[in-house]
Design an enzyme around this catalytic site. Structure first.
Site, PDB file in Angstrom:
ATOM      1  N   ASP A   1       0.824  -1.225   0.189  1.00 52.02           N
ATOM      2  CA  ASP A   1       0.091  -0.084  -0.002  1.00 52.02           C
ATOM      3  C   ASP A   1       0.725   1.259   0.043  1.00 52.02           C
ATOM      4  O   ASP A   1       0.490   2.409   0.366  1.00 52.02           O
ATOM      5  CB  ASP A   1      -0.972   0.053   1.132  1.00 52.02           C
ATOM      6  CG  ASP A   1      -1.846  -1.221   1.242  1.00 52.02           C
ATOM      7  OD1 ASP A   1      -2.496  -1.400   0.284  1.00 52.02           O
ATOM      8  OD2 ASP A   1      -2.136  -1.696   2.341  1.00 52.02           O
ATOM      9  N   ARG A   2       2.116   1.211  -0.567  1.00 48.43           N
ATOM     10  CA  ARG A   2       2.971   2.297  -0.349  1.00 48.43           C
ATOM     11  C   ARG A   2       3.348   2.972   0.550  1.00 48.43           C
ATOM     12  O   ARG A   2       3.700   4.016   0.967  1.00 48.43           O
ATOM     13  CB  ARG A   2       2.404   3.461  -1.565  1.00 48.43           C
ATOM     14  CG  ARG A   2       2.294   2.877  -2.845  1.00 48.43           C
ATOM     15  CD  ARG A   2       2.014   4.108  -4.034  1.00 48.43           C
ATOM     16  NE  ARG A   2       3.228   4.982  -4.141  1.00 48.43           N
ATOM     17  CZ  ARG A   2       4.185   4.474  -4.794  1.00 48.43           C
ATOM     18  NH1 ARG A   2       4.307   3.428  -5.543  1.00 48.43           N
ATOM     19  NH2 ARG A   2       5.215   5.225  -4.887  1.00 48.43           N
TER      20      ARG A   2
END
Length: 212
Positions: A186-187
């Protein structure tokens, strides 16, 4: 990456990650992007090879009259990126750059393969415009005749006397900051930066987490 589990010295963490890269089998594990800037601020970047590291800095060798050599003569600071994308890792290093002594450069030059030593001489005008590849090949052939390669069973080296070119040598980038990037889902990546509390090799390291 938990701050509590990380070493106080970033070079210890770099050594561990560098060993992981070798164990993973990445091609050219010591390849790194070197960014420099000219005296008037024009940036330039290229890939070079790491040829040693330690408390005194990260070492690399090149033609001193090349674009990067001219940049470093005008603006002796640089930045490195180790792009280990296959492992979802990246290391960034920044700091001043010093030229190595001629003795250090000569000691390394003697360890290079025969063809690489001749190639350093043949590409004297690195980054300069040349009319064609044949110029390089003719120059290489001339140098091979001047300094022939020694046979494997030769009692004394014939080509071992290839001298260090005056226009060739080494540098060391002295780290003032080292950032370790670990890819996460999810970065929400981990970014841990070590920076010197004061300039110079003896400054204490401060560890900080950066927002991804």
């Amino acid at each position: 990456m938990s701050e509590l589990a990380l070493p106080a010295d970033p070079l210890a963490l770099f050594a561990g990650w560098f060993a992981d890269v070798h164990a993973f089998g990445l091609p050219e594990p010591n390849a790194m992007v070197l960014a420099t800037a000219s005296g008037d601020g024009m940036p330039s970047a290229r890939t070079v090879l790491l040829k040693g590291y330690g408390p005194q800095g990260f070492r690399f060798f090149t033609n001193l009259t090349s674009r990067k050599g001219r940049d470093l003569a005008e603006n002796p600071r640089g930045a490195l990126v180790f792009p280990w994308h296959a492992m979802h890792r990246q290391v960034r290093v920044a700091g001043p750059v010093d030229e190595l002594s001629r003795d250090e450069s000569a000691a390394y030059f003697r360890t290079r393969p025969y063809g690489s030593r001749l190639g350093a001489w043949a590409s004297e005008r690195q980054s300069g415009v040349i009319p064609g590849r044949d110029v390089l090949e003719r120059r290489f052939a001339e140098l091979a005749e001047r300094w022939p390669e020694e046979p494997p069973d030769a009692p004394a080296p014939l080509g071992g006397g290839i001298p260090l070119p005056e226009f060739w040598g080494g540098y060391r980038l002295v780290p003032e900051s080292i950032e370790f990037w670990q890819g996460r889902r999810d970065r929400l990546h981990d970014r841990i930066r070590y920076r010197r509390a004061a300039r110079g090799e003896q400054g204490e390291w401060v560890m900080e987490r950066l927002s991804p």
